[in-house]
Design a protein around this motif. Structure first.
Motif, PDB file in Angstrom:
ATOM      1  N   ARG A  51      -4.736  85.602  39.203  1.00  0.00           N
ATOM      2  CA  ARG A  51      -4.441  85.177  37.832  1.00  0.00           C
ATOM      3  C   ARG A  51      -3.040  85.605  37.413  1.00  0.00           C
ATOM      4  N   MET A  52      -2.633  86.806  37.823  1.00  0.00           N
ATOM      5  CA  MET A  52      -1.293  87.268  37.494  1.00  0.00           C
ATOM      6  C   MET A  52      -0.221  86.431  38.220  1.00  0.00           C
ATOM      7  N   THR A  53      -0.528  86.041  39.453  1.00  0.00           N
ATOM      8  CA  THR A  53       0.395  85.172  40.188  1.00  0.00           C
ATOM      9  C   THR A  53       0.518  83.823  39.498  1.00  0.00           C
ATOM     10  N   MET A  54      -0.611  83.282  39.054  1.00  0.00           N
ATOM     11  CA  MET A  54      -0.590  82.025  38.327  1.00  0.00           C
ATOM     12  C   MET A  54       0.252  82.145  37.062  1.00  0.00           C
ATOM     13  N   ARG A  55       0.118  83.247  36.368  1.00  0.00           N
ATOM     14  CA  ARG A  55       0.887  83.459  35.132  1.00  0.00           C
ATOM     15  C   ARG A  55       2.388  83.467  35.429  1.00  0.00           C
ATOM     16  N   SER A 114      -2.919  73.893  39.764  1.00  0.00           N
ATOM     17  CA  SER A 114      -2.379  73.374  41.020  1.00  0.00           C
ATOM     18  C   SER A 114      -0.870  73.552  41.101  1.00  0.00           C
ATOM     19  N   LEU A 115      -0.180  73.398  39.984  1.00  0.00           N
ATOM     20  CA  LEU A 115       1.265  73.613  39.955  1.00  0.00           C
ATOM     21  C   LEU A 115       1.615  75.042  40.341  1.00  0.00           C
ATOM     22  N   ALA A 116       0.872  75.994  39.776  1.00  0.00           N
ATOM     23  CA  ALA A 116       1.142  77.404  40.080  1.00  0.00           C
ATOM     24  C   ALA A 116       0.943  77.685  41.562  1.00  0.00           C
ATOM     25  N   ALA A 117      -0.148  77.148  42.131  1.00  0.00           N
ATOM     26  CA  ALA A 117      -0.412  77.365  43.556  1.00  0.00           C
ATOM     27  C   ALA A 117       0.647  76.683  44.420  1.00  0.00           C
ATOM     28  N   LEU A 118       1.065  75.490  44.023  1.00  0.00           N
ATOM     29  CA  LEU A 118       2.063  74.750  44.786  1.00  0.00           C
ATOM     30  C   LEU A 118       3.396  75.484  44.802  1.00  0.00           C
ATOM     31  N   ARG A 119       3.790  76.002  43.654  1.00  0.00           N
ATOM     32  CA  ARG A 119       5.073  76.709  43.577  1.00  0.00           C
ATOM     33  C   ARG A 119       5.032  78.026  44.353  1.00  0.00           C
ATOM     34  N   GLN A 120       3.901  78.742  44.278  1.00  0.00           N
ATOM     35  CA  GLN A 120       3.779  79.979  45.032  1.00  0.00           C
ATOM     36  C   GLN A 120       3.855  79.702  46.525  1.00  0.00           C
TER      37      GLN A 120
END
Length: 411
Positions: free
Chosen positions: A316-320, A373-379
């Motif tokens: 969740r922190m990574t997504m943030r 999905s955007l957060a996961a894609l960018r990570q």
């Protein structure tokens, strides 16, 4: 209304500076909508296009997924037919299936809770379940039975064959076949395998399928002691197989986030060794010393729960952090980032949309899914694993965000 405050390279690129639309109504739980207009990449992503190679790879992966699903379904159907044929009566088989559904439901609800931030595709989860129930179970049953008979014939002692099958063969074969299912899913869906939580989720579903089929077998075999068997397998240890296989899934997930694309080749054996060791300890030591259940199993299970909670918090922190990148570029408001990355925020957003009709509900669902999905894609790009069509995927997701927020603005 003034535009967003840009930072980093976006601040120096006038193409990314676009006027904002009007804010949401005051009753809405969201902040100002994202800017509209042409999509531009946010930060260091791979400027690539979707080409014939990518399309062929996806088609190949889909064919492999369907083949695995069919193989698992055939294996489970054959196993259930064999078990029903050996049951004393049809009623005992039906009762066994119904009883096996109880711990399965508990495990699947737990998996849903773990995976609710960025849910995995149901079709792939079905493949994982059928692999565990239909492939891993059948292979393990055949190999374990063969090993037991071979040792018994070699030693002349039936007990020796049972011991070897329980403590040696079962842990090695069962964890290898279950772990192989998780690994195959990782290799087929590498671009969407986002870390340790995904590894645990797929491992848990594979293990849930395996335990479901195995429980039916045990409930039929020991129907004369069904109450004791149900307590031991469904109440005292519904997560045993999940915990074992989660070691392999966790290792694969950790390897997926490493910079080296081949890291999984050495992390997976480490996780598999842990799974085998735990399984052997469970079958060997705990079976002979049940008192250790309260001394070892319960504290260890609580430690596993704490680990999963921590991994979810870290995700969740990574997504943030990743959504904050898009907020700095103007696609999201900081308040929206808080809403998307908190359970209470998501609940409030869904409640607000529900009160405004089906169109708002659908737009809110699309917005939350696209943002995750955007957060996961960018990570994934920052980890060095951007796929050839990364930029195209980002543009599509940002367009979904823009379209969803336009719908919500109308309210």
């Amino acid at each position: 209304m003034s535009g967003p405050q840009y930072m980093g390279p976006e601040a120096r690129d006038p193409r990314l500076r676009r006027p904002q639309a009007a804010p949401y109504p005051q009753a809405a739980p969201l902040g100002p909508p994202a800017p509209v207009g042409p999509v531009g990449p946010v930060g260091p992503v791979a400027p690539a296009r979707t080409g014939p190679t990518t399309v062929r790879r996806r088609r190949r992966d889909d064919i492999a997924k369907y083949a695995l699903t069919a193989l698992g379904a055939l294996g489970l159907a054959g196993l259930l037919r064999l078990i029903s044929a050996t049951a004393d009566e049809g009623a005992s088989f039906t009762a066994a299936v119904l009883l096996a559904l109880i711990p399965l439901l508990v495990v699947l609800l737990t998996v849903w809770w773990i995976d609710r931030w960025e849910p995995e595709p149901p079709s792939v989860l079905l493949t994982a379940f059928l692999w565990g129930a239909g492939v891993a179970t059948v292979v393990s049953l055949v190999v374990n039975t063969t090993a037991s008979i071979a040792v018994a014939n070699a030693t002349g002692l039936s007990d020796s064959g049972e011991i070897v099958s329980t403590v040696v063969s079962a842990p090695i074969i069962e964890e290898t076949t279950k772990g192989l299912g998780v690994l195959i899913i990782f290799l087929l869906r590498r671009s969407r395998f986002n870390g340790a939580v995904d590894g645990i989720v797929y491992a848990a579903v594979v293990a849930a399928g395996f335990a479901f089929a195995e429980n039916i077998l045990y409930f039929v075999r020991y129907s004369d002691e069904i109450v004791r068997t149900f307590i031991m397998r469904a109440i005292a240890s519904p997560f045993a197989h999940v915990i074992f296989t989660a070691c392999t899934g966790l290792a694969i997930g950790v390897g997926a986030r490493m910079r080296s694309r081949s890291a999984w080749a050495w992390t997976t054996p480490i996780g598999l060794a842990g799974a085998i060791a735990l399984h052997a300890f469970w079958n060997g030591v705990l079976a002979s010393a049940p008192a250790l259940y309260f001394v070892v199993v319960i504290p260890f299970s609580l430690a596993c729960v704490a680990l999963v909670v921590w991994l979810r918090w870290r995700e969740r922190m990574t997504m943030r952090k990743r959504l904050a990148d898009y907020a700095r570029a103007g696609w999201l408001d900081p308040a929206e980032v808080d809403i998307i990355t908190t359970g209470s925020g998501r609940s409030a957003a869904r409640h607000w949309a529900k009160a405004r009709g089906p169109q708002a509900v659908e737009a809110m669902r699309d917005l939350l899914k696209a943002a995750s999905s955007l957060a996961a894609l960018r990570q994934q790009a920052l980890d060095g694993h951007a796929e050839a069509d990364h930029a195209a995927q980002e543009r599509e997701l940002l367009e979904t965000v823009r379209r969803s927020k336009r719908v919500l603005v109308g309210w």
